[in-house]
Design a protein around this motif. Structure first.
Motif, PDB file in Angstrom:
ATOM      1  N   GLN A 230       1.024   7.981  11.508  1.00  0.00           N
ATOM      2  CA  GLN A 230      -0.052   7.604  10.500  1.00  0.00           C
ATOM      3  C   GLN A 230      -0.230   5.482  10.759  1.00  0.00           C
ATOM      4  O   GLN A 230       0.549   4.859  11.655  1.00  0.00           O
ATOM      5  CB  GLN A 230       0.283   7.223   8.829  1.00  0.00           C
ATOM      6  N   SER A 231      -1.746   5.577  10.531  1.00  0.00           N
ATOM      7  CA  SER A 231      -2.354   4.174  10.769  1.00  0.00           C
ATOM      8  C   SER A 231      -2.430   2.784   9.493  1.00  0.00           C
ATOM      9  O   SER A 231      -2.576   3.722   7.992  1.00  0.00           O
ATOM     10  CB  SER A 231      -3.691   3.657  11.156  1.00  0.00           C
TER      11      SER A 231
ATOM     12  N   ARG B 164       0.807  -1.070  -0.104  1.00  0.00           N
ATOM     13  CA  ARG B 164      -0.295  -0.310  -0.205  1.00  0.00           C
ATOM     14  C   ARG B 164       0.805   1.626   0.097  1.00  0.00           C
ATOM     15  O   ARG B 164       2.157   1.154   0.505  1.00  0.00           O
ATOM     16  CB  ARG B 164      -0.698  -0.175   0.989  1.00  0.00           C
ATOM     17  N   PRO B 165       0.350   2.617  -1.303  1.00  0.00           N
ATOM     18  CA  PRO B 165       1.456   3.748  -0.614  1.00  0.00           C
ATOM     19  C   PRO B 165       1.446   4.381   0.362  1.00  0.00           C
ATOM     20  O   PRO B 165      -0.142   4.931   0.519  1.00  0.00           O
ATOM     21  CB  PRO B 165       1.056   4.100  -2.186  1.00  0.00           C
ATOM     22  N   VAL B 166       2.452   5.124   0.264  1.00  0.00           N
ATOM     23  CA  VAL B 166       1.587   6.865   1.046  1.00  0.00           C
ATOM     24  C   VAL B 166       2.341   7.847   0.257  1.00  0.00           C
ATOM     25  O   VAL B 166       3.646   7.307  -0.309  1.00  0.00           O
ATOM     26  CB  VAL B 166       2.508   7.227   2.202  1.00  0.00           C
TER      27      VAL B 166
ATOM     28  N   PRO C 262       4.223   8.661  -4.310  1.00  0.00           N
ATOM     29  CA  PRO C 262       4.027   7.302  -4.093  1.00  0.00           C
ATOM     30  C   PRO C 262       5.098   6.572  -3.613  1.00  0.00           C
ATOM     31  O   PRO C 262       5.438   5.975  -4.383  1.00  0.00           O
ATOM     32  CB  PRO C 262       2.967   6.293  -4.341  1.00  0.00           C
ATOM     33  N   ILE C 263       5.132   6.166  -2.520  1.00  0.00           N
ATOM     34  CA  ILE C 263       6.437   4.820  -2.022  1.00  0.00           C
ATOM     35  C   ILE C 263       5.458   4.103  -1.131  1.00  0.00           C
ATOM     36  O   ILE C 263       4.624   4.409  -0.053  1.00  0.00           O
ATOM     37  CB  ILE C 263       7.629   5.784  -1.131  1.00  0.00           C
ATOM     38  N   SER C 264       5.999   2.332  -1.101  1.00  0.00           N
ATOM     39  CA  SER C 264       4.913   1.532  -0.582  1.00  0.00           C
ATOM     40  C   SER C 264       5.593   1.467   0.927  1.00  0.00           C
ATOM     41  O   SER C 264       7.102   2.013   1.717  1.00  0.00           O
ATOM     42  CB  SER C 264       5.385   0.410  -1.379  1.00  0.00           C
TER      43      SER C 264
ATOM     44  N   VAL D 113      -4.302   5.185   6.263  1.00  0.00           N
ATOM     45  CA  VAL D 113      -3.059   5.960   5.430  1.00  0.00           C
ATOM     46  C   VAL D 113      -3.437   7.101   4.684  1.00  0.00           C
ATOM     47  O   VAL D 113      -4.611   7.731   3.571  1.00  0.00           O
ATOM     48  CB  VAL D 113      -1.744   6.008   4.331  1.00  0.00           C
ATOM     49  N   ASN D 114      -3.608   8.642   5.362  1.00  0.00           N
ATOM     50  CA  ASN D 114      -3.557  10.021   4.767  1.00  0.00           C
ATOM     51  C   ASN D 114      -2.748  10.393   3.759  1.00  0.00           C
ATOM     52  O   ASN D 114      -1.377  10.240   3.862  1.00  0.00           O
ATOM     53  CB  ASN D 114      -4.542  11.068   5.554  1.00  0.00           C
TER      54      ASN D 114
END
Length: 381
Positions: A197-198, A79-81, A91-93, A202-203
């Protein structure tokens, strides 16, 4: 009398009969309760109803729960942040950001519900879980991995500050090019935001920046110009020695416009660089031991020696840190006032002790080399 005795014992028999029935009902109730308790706490190899570990795990075997949680772990790791700057997303996983996601320990705790203690303890814990009980996976971020990954992906967003500098015009006049403010990613604040972040929610994270101030400003350079000439020194050379003349011009050009900060040490070798054919230097006579021999970059010692004499005249604003004399006398400066250089071992160095910025100008005319130093003279104490 006999009829009365029979009549008196009949109620007693009925009472005993009722007690016996009640006792049997109680025993049956206890047996039924015990049987129900046994059935309720019977270990069927499933996790208790109401248990949640990221997802509902009730009535799943531990193998089924592990399979579902492993799939969820894989999804979360990919899942990317999204890091946001100027409406652009980077975006970075989570996996690359260094998230460690471990569900094994809480899964074991969840599995033990309804399996520890006596029947009553098992039943009570299982009943409480049926109302809902939540476990959390162990999630940790590595500051080291976060810093390395964010730097790798976001370092291009950094804009270095640019110092104000002098621009040398074709007519040898100088103009001041103002400084530029820079900016760089505030990685410490960004790492703190990521760690809040959870993994499940992730926001997008705005990228914070810090202002980078230039070391030299336009005002600094204006002060240098206003302070005026501190010292200058001129030497002559034979322009017919074309290779030597070219070497002098190359070294002089490398020095021209050099600005020294207060306390900064000037290094001739670092400023001029290696004397190589690729840099344009040619062979001319140099001193090697007690003889003159051809050597690449011959003639640049006249530049270092001319600069040395300008530095001497600027004392105490400048102080010599490193200087070596030639092994033979040279003709372009008085005896003992020369400074030989040979990259990288022999260097000429001096320090700016004036307390303000200093400017070095280097002029080459037809057959003369002039080194001038501009700035504020150090106050005598």
């Amino acid at each position: 009398m006999e009829e009365n005795a029979g009549t008196d014992i009949l109620p007693l028999l009925n009472l005993l009969k009722r007690h016996k029935i009640l006792l049997m009902i109680s025993i049956l109730t206890l047996l039924l309760g015990a049987f129900t308790l046994i059935l309720y706490t019977w270990d069927r190899g499933q996790i208790a109803e109401g248990v949640v570990l990221e997802i509902p795990l009730g009535q799943l075997s531990i193998q089924e729960a592990q399979s579902k949680l492993e799939q969820l772990k894989h999804e979360i790791s990919k899942r990317p942040v999204h890091f946001i700057s100027d409406k652009k997303s980077f975006p970075i996983s989570m996996e690359e950001l260094g998230l460690t996601y471990n569900y094994q320990e809480p899964l074991q705790q969840a599995y033990l519900i309804g399996r520890e203690g006596n029947f009553f303890n098992k039943a009570i814990s299982k009943f409480r879980a049926s109302w809902g009980i939540t476990f959390r996976p162990n999630c940790q971020w590595s500051d080291q991995v976060l810093k390395a990954t964010l730097t790798k992906h976001l370092a291009d967003l950094n804009i270095p500050a640019e110092d104000a500098h002098f621009l040398i015009n074709p007519d040898k006049t100088m103009q001041i090019v103002p400084e530029k403010i820079g900016k760089q990613v505030d990685f410490d604040s960004l790492i703190a935001s990521v760690k809040k972040q959870s993994p499940n929610h992730v926001n997008p994270i705005p990228i914070p920046f810090q202002t980078v101030k230039p070391a030299i400003t336009k005002i600094d350079l204006q002060n240098v110009k206003e302070n005026g000439l501190l010292s200058n020194y001129t030497t002559s050379f034979d322009p017919n020695l074309k290779e030597r003349t070219l070497n002098i011009k190359l070294a002089a050009k490398a020095i021209d416009g050099m600005l020294l900060k207060p306390g900064e040490v000037f290094s001739f070798n670092e400023t001029v660089g290696p004397r190589t054919a690729e840099a344009g230097y040619q062979e001319a006579m140099i001193i090697e031991g007690s003889t003159f021999v051809p050597g690449l970059g011959g003639g640049i010692c006249q530049v270092s020696s001319t600069l040395y004499n300008a530095v001497r005249l600027a004392s105490p604003s400048l102080s010599v840190v490193e200087r070596t004399r030639h092994s033979l006398p040279v003709t372009y400066v008085p005896p003992g006032q020369d400074a030989t250089v040979a990259y990288p071992n022999l260097d000429f160095k001096f320090r700016n002790d004036s307390g303000s910025y200093l400017l070095i100008r280097s002029y080459v005319n037809y057959n003369t080399l002039n080194l001038s130093i501009y700035g504020k003279a150090k106050t005598q104490t």
